[in-house]
Design a protein around this motif. Structure first.
Motif, PDB file in Angstrom:
ATOM      1  N   ALA A  69       2.478  28.886  -9.433  1.00  0.00           N
ATOM      2  CA  ALA A  69       2.729  28.918  -7.864  1.00  0.00           C
ATOM      3  C   ALA A  69       3.463  27.729  -7.396  1.00  0.00           C
ATOM      4  O   ALA A  69       3.989  27.597  -6.419  1.00  0.00           O
ATOM      5  CB  ALA A  69       1.278  29.372  -7.105  1.00  0.00           C
ATOM      6  N   LYS A  70       2.683  26.705  -7.833  1.00  0.00           N
ATOM      7  CA  LYS A  70       3.222  25.358  -7.353  1.00  0.00           C
ATOM      8  C   LYS A  70       4.697  25.215  -7.887  1.00  0.00           C
ATOM      9  O   LYS A  70       5.355  24.493  -6.859  1.00  0.00           O
ATOM     10  CB  LYS A  70       2.353  24.195  -8.039  1.00  0.00           C
ATOM     11  N   GLN A  71       5.105  25.575  -8.791  1.00  0.00           N
ATOM     12  CA  GLN A  71       6.546  25.566  -9.009  1.00  0.00           C
ATOM     13  C   GLN A  71       7.300  26.184  -8.073  1.00  0.00           C
ATOM     14  O   GLN A  71       8.418  25.816  -7.864  1.00  0.00           O
ATOM     15  CB  GLN A  71       6.793  25.895 -10.591  1.00  0.00           C
ATOM     16  N   THR A  72       7.082  27.506  -7.800  1.00  0.00           N
ATOM     17  CA  THR A  72       7.733  28.483  -7.041  1.00  0.00           C
ATOM     18  C   THR A  72       7.769  27.619  -5.512  1.00  0.00           C
ATOM     19  O   THR A  72       8.861  28.116  -4.931  1.00  0.00           O
ATOM     20  CB  THR A  72       7.169  29.926  -6.953  1.00  0.00           C
ATOM     21  N   THR A  73       6.615  27.250  -4.882  1.00  0.00           N
ATOM     22  CA  THR A  73       6.695  26.646  -3.928  1.00  0.00           C
ATOM     23  C   THR A  73       7.582  25.448  -3.710  1.00  0.00           C
ATOM     24  O   THR A  73       8.170  25.020  -2.668  1.00  0.00           O
ATOM     25  CB  THR A  73       5.339  26.328  -3.348  1.00  0.00           C
ATOM     26  N   THR A  74       7.688  24.702  -4.862  1.00  0.00           N
ATOM     27  CA  THR A  74       8.509  23.463  -4.885  1.00  0.00           C
ATOM     28  C   THR A  74       9.981  23.604  -4.785  1.00  0.00           C
ATOM     29  O   THR A  74      10.770  22.802  -4.284  1.00  0.00           O
ATOM     30  CB  THR A  74       8.265  22.339  -5.901  1.00  0.00           C
ATOM     31  N   HIS A  75      10.273  24.790  -5.326  1.00  0.00           N
ATOM     32  CA  HIS A  75      11.688  25.009  -5.649  1.00  0.00           C
ATOM     33  C   HIS A  75      12.306  25.963  -4.165  1.00  0.00           C
ATOM     34  O   HIS A  75      12.171  26.422  -3.684  1.00  0.00           O
ATOM     35  CB  HIS A  75      12.010  25.608  -6.677  1.00  0.00           C
TER      36      HIS A  75
END
Length: 75
Positions: A69-75
């Motif tokens: 979830a963190k990776q999808t929000t940062t990209h």
């Protein structure tokens, strides 16, 4: 020279013969009830470990979802 070497080896082996001849097998007079008791103890331990493993797997799955979830929000 050769005979003294073979004589020495024979003397060493002759002194170690009782140690080599010993089987080393331990005799236990455990019967069916002892092995059954140990089996039940092992079953109890495994039964107590299963919930702990399930919790650890769930925790690892939750951490993995948070990282995704963190990776999808940062990209």
């Amino acid at each position: 020279m050769k005979t003294t070497v073979f004589g020495s080896i024979a003397a060493v082996l002759a002194s170690a013969l009782p140690a080599i001849a010993a089987s080393g097998a331990r005799e236990d007079n455990s019967g069916f009830f002892v092995w059954g008791f140990l089996g039940i103890c092992a079953l109890i331990i495994v039964a107590q470990m299963l919930p702990a493993v399930m919790v650890m797997l769930g925790f690892a799955k939750g951490v993995r979802k948070q990282e995704a979830a963190k990776q999808t929000t940062t990209h």
